[in-house]
Motif scaffolding. Structure first.
Motif, PDB file in Angstrom:
ATOM      1  N   MET A   2       0.831  -1.196   0.000  1.00 61.51           N
ATOM      2  CA  MET A   2       0.000   0.000   0.000  1.00 61.51           C
ATOM      3  C   MET A   2       0.868   1.250   0.000  1.00 61.51           C
ATOM      4  O   MET A   2       1.846   1.340   0.724  1.00 61.51           O
ATOM      5  CB  MET A   2      -0.905   0.007   1.245  1.00 61.51           C
ATOM      6  N   ALA A   3       0.520   2.195  -0.835  1.00 60.14           N
ATOM      7  CA  ALA A   3       1.274   3.453  -0.885  1.00 60.14           C
ATOM      8  C   ALA A   3       1.014   4.279   0.353  1.00 60.14           C
ATOM      9  O   ALA A   3      -0.050   4.183   0.954  1.00 60.14           O
ATOM     10  CB  ALA A   3       0.881   4.240  -2.131  1.00 60.14           C
ATOM     11  N   LEU A   4       1.998   5.072   0.747  1.00 60.35           N
ATOM     12  CA  LEU A   4       1.792   5.982   1.859  1.00 60.35           C
ATOM     13  C   LEU A   4       0.715   6.977   1.486  1.00 60.35           C
ATOM     14  O   LEU A   4       0.710   7.538   0.389  1.00 60.35           O
ATOM     15  CB  LEU A   4       3.092   6.730   2.193  1.00 60.35           C
ATOM     16  N   ARG A   5      -0.205   7.203   2.403  1.00 60.29           N
ATOM     17  CA  ARG A   5      -1.283   8.140   2.137  1.00 60.29           C
ATOM     18  C   ARG A   5      -0.749   9.561   2.135  1.00 60.29           C
ATOM     19  O   ARG A   5       0.167   9.897   2.879  1.00 60.29           O
ATOM     20  CB  ARG A   5      -2.384   8.023   3.199  1.00 60.29           C
ATOM     21  N   LEU A   6      -1.335  10.405   1.301  1.00 58.54           N
ATOM     22  CA  LEU A   6      -0.975  11.802   1.278  1.00 58.54           C
ATOM     23  C   LEU A   6      -1.910  12.561   2.185  1.00 58.54           C
ATOM     24  O   LEU A   6      -2.742  11.987   2.871  1.00 58.54           O
ATOM     25  CB  LEU A   6      -1.038  12.333  -0.152  1.00 58.54           C
ATOM     26  N   ARG A   7      -1.769  13.867   2.168  1.00 63.39           N
ATOM     27  CA  ARG A   7      -2.578  14.705   3.051  1.00 63.39           C
ATOM     28  C   ARG A   7      -4.054  14.577   2.694  1.00 63.39           C
ATOM     29  O   ARG A   7      -4.449  14.739   1.557  1.00 63.39           O
ATOM     30  CB  ARG A   7      -2.153  16.170   2.924  1.00 63.39           C
ATOM     31  N   ALA A   8      -4.891  14.274   3.698  1.00 63.10           N
ATOM     32  CA  ALA A   8      -6.326  14.197   3.450  1.00 63.10           C
ATOM     33  C   ALA A   8      -6.882  15.580   3.240  1.00 63.10           C
ATOM     34  O   ALA A   8      -6.545  16.515   3.948  1.00 63.10           O
ATOM     35  CB  ALA A   8      -7.022  13.535   4.640  1.00 63.10           C
ATOM     36  N   GLN A   9      -7.720  15.735   2.243  1.00 66.16           N
ATOM     37  CA  GLN A   9      -8.307  17.035   1.986  1.00 66.16           C
ATOM     38  C   GLN A   9      -9.717  16.854   1.446  1.00 66.16           C
ATOM     39  O   GLN A   9     -10.019  15.898   0.772  1.00 66.16           O
ATOM     40  CB  GLN A   9      -7.457  17.827   0.993  1.00 66.16           C
ATOM     41  N   THR A  10     -10.593  17.772   1.770  1.00 67.20           N
ATOM     42  CA  THR A  10     -11.967  17.703   1.331  1.00 67.20           C
ATOM     43  C   THR A  10     -12.073  18.234  -0.082  1.00 67.20           C
ATOM     44  O   THR A  10     -11.677  19.350  -0.363  1.00 67.20           O
ATOM     45  CB  THR A  10     -12.870  18.547   2.260  1.00 67.20           C
ATOM     46  N   PHE A  78      -9.349   6.402  10.232  1.00 68.33           N
ATOM     47  CA  PHE A  78      -9.348   7.214   9.017  1.00 68.33           C
ATOM     48  C   PHE A  78      -9.275   8.679   9.400  1.00 68.33           C
ATOM     49  O   PHE A  78      -9.657   9.067  10.505  1.00 68.33           O
ATOM     50  CB  PHE A  78     -10.624   6.968   8.210  1.00 68.33           C
ATOM     51  N   HIS A  79      -8.805   9.503   8.463  1.00 70.49           N
ATOM     52  CA  HIS A  79      -8.773  10.935   8.718  1.00 70.49           C
ATOM     53  C   HIS A  79     -10.193  11.479   8.648  1.00 70.49           C
ATOM     54  O   HIS A  79     -10.915  11.215   7.680  1.00 70.49           O
ATOM     55  CB  HIS A  79      -7.885  11.648   7.706  1.00 70.49           C
ATOM     56  N   PRO A  80     -10.659  12.249   9.645  1.00 71.12           N
ATOM     57  CA  PRO A  80     -12.061  12.659   9.696  1.00 71.12           C
ATOM     58  C   PRO A  80     -12.457  13.701   8.655  1.00 71.12           C
ATOM     59  O   PRO A  80     -13.645  13.861   8.383  1.00 71.12           O
ATOM     60  CB  PRO A  80     -12.211  13.225  11.116  1.00 71.12           C
ATOM     61  N   ASN A  81     -11.524  14.406   8.065  1.00 68.83           N
ATOM     62  CA  ASN A  81     -11.868  15.487   7.142  1.00 68.83           C
ATOM     63  C   ASN A  81     -11.928  15.007   5.696  1.00 68.83           C
ATOM     64  O   ASN A  81     -11.353  15.617   4.797  1.00 68.83           O
ATOM     65  CB  ASN A  81     -10.865  16.633   7.278  1.00 68.83           C
ATOM     66  N   PHE A 238      -3.922  13.635  22.369  1.00 65.39           N
ATOM     67  CA  PHE A 238      -4.485  14.135  21.122  1.00 65.39           C
ATOM     68  C   PHE A 238      -5.772  13.389  20.766  1.00 65.39           C
ATOM     69  O   PHE A 238      -5.885  12.172  20.997  1.00 65.39           O
ATOM     70  CB  PHE A 238      -3.492  13.951  19.975  1.00 65.39           C
ATOM     71  N   HIS A 239      -6.714  14.123  20.208  1.00 68.54           N
ATOM     72  CA  HIS A 239      -7.913  13.487  19.658  1.00 68.54           C
ATOM     73  C   HIS A 239      -8.440  14.348  18.521  1.00 68.54           C
ATOM     74  O   HIS A 239      -8.798  15.498  18.744  1.00 68.54           O
ATOM     75  CB  HIS A 239      -8.998  13.321  20.729  1.00 68.54           C
ATOM     76  N   PRO A 240      -8.461  13.817  17.289  1.00 65.40           N
ATOM     77  CA  PRO A 240      -7.924  12.502  16.926  1.00 65.40           C
ATOM     78  C   PRO A 240      -6.407  12.492  16.967  1.00 65.40           C
ATOM     79  O   PRO A 240      -5.780  13.532  17.136  1.00 65.40           O
ATOM     80  CB  PRO A 240      -8.436  12.334  15.486  1.00 65.40           C
ATOM     81  N   ASP A 241      -5.836  11.304  16.797  1.00 65.44           N
ATOM     82  CA  ASP A 241      -4.384  11.156  16.836  1.00 65.44           C
ATOM     83  C   ASP A 241      -3.952  10.281  15.660  1.00 65.44           C
ATOM     84  O   ASP A 241      -3.529   9.136  15.835  1.00 65.44           O
ATOM     85  CB  ASP A 241      -3.963  10.532  18.161  1.00 65.44           C
ATOM     86  N   PHE A 245       1.739   8.640   8.422  1.00 64.14           N
ATOM     87  CA  PHE A 245       1.686   8.303   7.006  1.00 64.14           C
ATOM     88  C   PHE A 245       0.342   8.643   6.378  1.00 64.14           C
ATOM     89  O   PHE A 245       0.233   8.746   5.157  1.00 64.14           O
ATOM     90  CB  PHE A 245       2.029   6.823   6.771  1.00 64.14           C
ATOM     91  N   ARG A 246      -0.687   8.828   7.189  1.00 61.05           N
ATOM     92  CA  ARG A 246      -2.005   9.162   6.653  1.00 61.05           C
ATOM     93  C   ARG A 246      -2.104  10.635   6.258  1.00 61.05           C
ATOM     94  O   ARG A 246      -3.024  11.031   5.553  1.00 61.05           O
ATOM     95  CB  ARG A 246      -3.084   8.823   7.676  1.00 61.05           C
ATOM     96  N   ILE A 247      -1.174  11.443   6.713  1.00 59.44           N
ATOM     97  CA  ILE A 247      -1.246  12.877   6.464  1.00 59.44           C
ATOM     98  C   ILE A 247      -0.024  13.383   5.704  1.00 59.44           C
ATOM     99  O   ILE A 247      -0.135  14.176   4.770  1.00 59.44           O
ATOM    100  CB  ILE A 247      -1.372  13.656   7.791  1.00 59.44           C
ATOM    101  N   LEU A 248       1.151  12.943   6.090  1.00 60.36           N
ATOM    102  CA  LEU A 248       2.391  13.537   5.587  1.00 60.36           C
ATOM    103  C   LEU A 248       2.810  12.961   4.235  1.00 60.36           C
ATOM    104  O   LEU A 248       2.513  11.813   3.918  1.00 60.36           O
ATOM    105  CB  LEU A 248       3.524  13.325   6.583  1.00 60.36           C
TER     106      LEU A 248
END
Length: 303
Positions: A2-10, A78-81, A238-241, A245-248
């Motif tokens: 699985m590829a590293l996830r990039l920054r989650a964005q809406t 999962f990233h909430p946004n 932190f919440h969420p924490d 790799f899910r963001i950066l």
């Protein structure tokens, strides 16, 4: 792998033709405000992973799909946004509703208006970017009970980790304390599977902060941009924490702020991803500039 996830964005509110062949703009559900009559047992299985990855959850029948989505986000971290879609079928042919971070679900029936024991639903969680595969799952309605006492105590509730397909790599980060000339910065090597709370403690250690104030991470280099996560206590909870790799991603810049009174602001740059420290140059500079006192006027204050 699985590829590293990039920054989650809406993303903007739009629907792909292949995802919404049977989208019904006029679909409506009657208001359902009655008390709960029982709980559903749902099994959510993520597709496309090398190892089985699934979770079971119990949820009240009068819950909304927005509530269900929040439970799935929590279970799988999962990233909430990010947008999510529910489908009436596992093949994702018949769209049911979507959930948007700021706007809620559309439409948003209660679960009992849609679910039946034995039914399977499709679930799709948006990727962080347009070219990243979406996370797709099957939701199976396994059981319905009228009371919490009917829930089996020995029921297996989960299998697999949500980072099983992520390789054991490291982010090399450059963290610069803003507002100082000559510059003050530190490099940090941290596992990609680490959480933002781990990065918080690493920064605290490198800059010799006292861990006695709130802190937060923000998606861009500018002051107080979109929040990724923040502490709820001065102890670094932190919440969420989310995992890093899910963001950066390499080349990304983000902001870390410690102490929202004095606002010690740090610019973080993701420089590279490596398999180990051995891949880094032997003469790599890890730090520049002395740490600054957290309370520079403390002696004067107490005098």
């Amino acid at each position: 792998m699985m590829a590293l996830r990039l920054r989650a964005q809406t993303s903007s509110r739009s629907r792909d033709d292949d995802d919404y062949d049977d989208y019904d703009e006029d679909k409506e559900y009657e208001p359902d405000t009655a008390d709960p009559s029982g709980l559903y047992l749902l099994k959510i299985e993520v597709l496309g992973t090398k190892k089985p990855l699934w979770r079971r959850i119990w949820i009240w029948d009068n819950s909304s799909f927005e509530t269900l989505n929040n439970s799935i986000i929590e279970e799988f971290e999962f990233h909430p946004n990010t947008r999510a879609d529910f489908y009436h079928d596992a093949q994702r042919q018949h769209w049911l509703c979507n959930v948007w971070p700021s706007d809620g679900a559309e439409p948003d029936p209660t679960l009992r208006q849609v679910l039946k024991v034995g039914a399977t639903l499709g679930y799709q969680f948006e990727g962080a970017t347009d070219d990243e595969p979406k996370s797709r799952s099957i939701i199976t309605v396994e059981q319905f009970v009228h009371d919490e006492s009917e829930i089996p105590e020995d029921l297996v509730m989960e299998e697999g980790r949500n980072d099983d397909d992520i390789p054991d790599l490291y982010f090399l980060l450059k963290v610069q304390l803003k507002g100082y000339k000559p510059p003050i910065w530190r490099r940090i090597l941290i596992p990609v599977k680490a959480n933002f709370s781990d990065l918080h403690f690493a920064i605290q250690d490198k800059f010799d902060w006292g861990m006695d104030h709130l802190a937060g991470f923000y998606e861009e280099s500018r002051y107080y941009s979109e929040e990724i996560c923040s502490t709820h206590t001065c102890l670094g909870v932190f919440h969420p924490d989310p995992q890093l790799f899910r963001i950066l991603y390499v080349g990304m810049t983000l902001t870390y702020i410690f102490d929202f009174g004095d606002c010690w602001t740090h610019l973080i740059t993701v420089e590279k991803v490596v398999a180990s420290e051995d891949e880094l140059p032997k003469r790599l500079i890890w730090a520049k500039g002395d740490n600054v006192p957290q309370y520079p006027d403390e002696d004067e204050f107490y005098d």
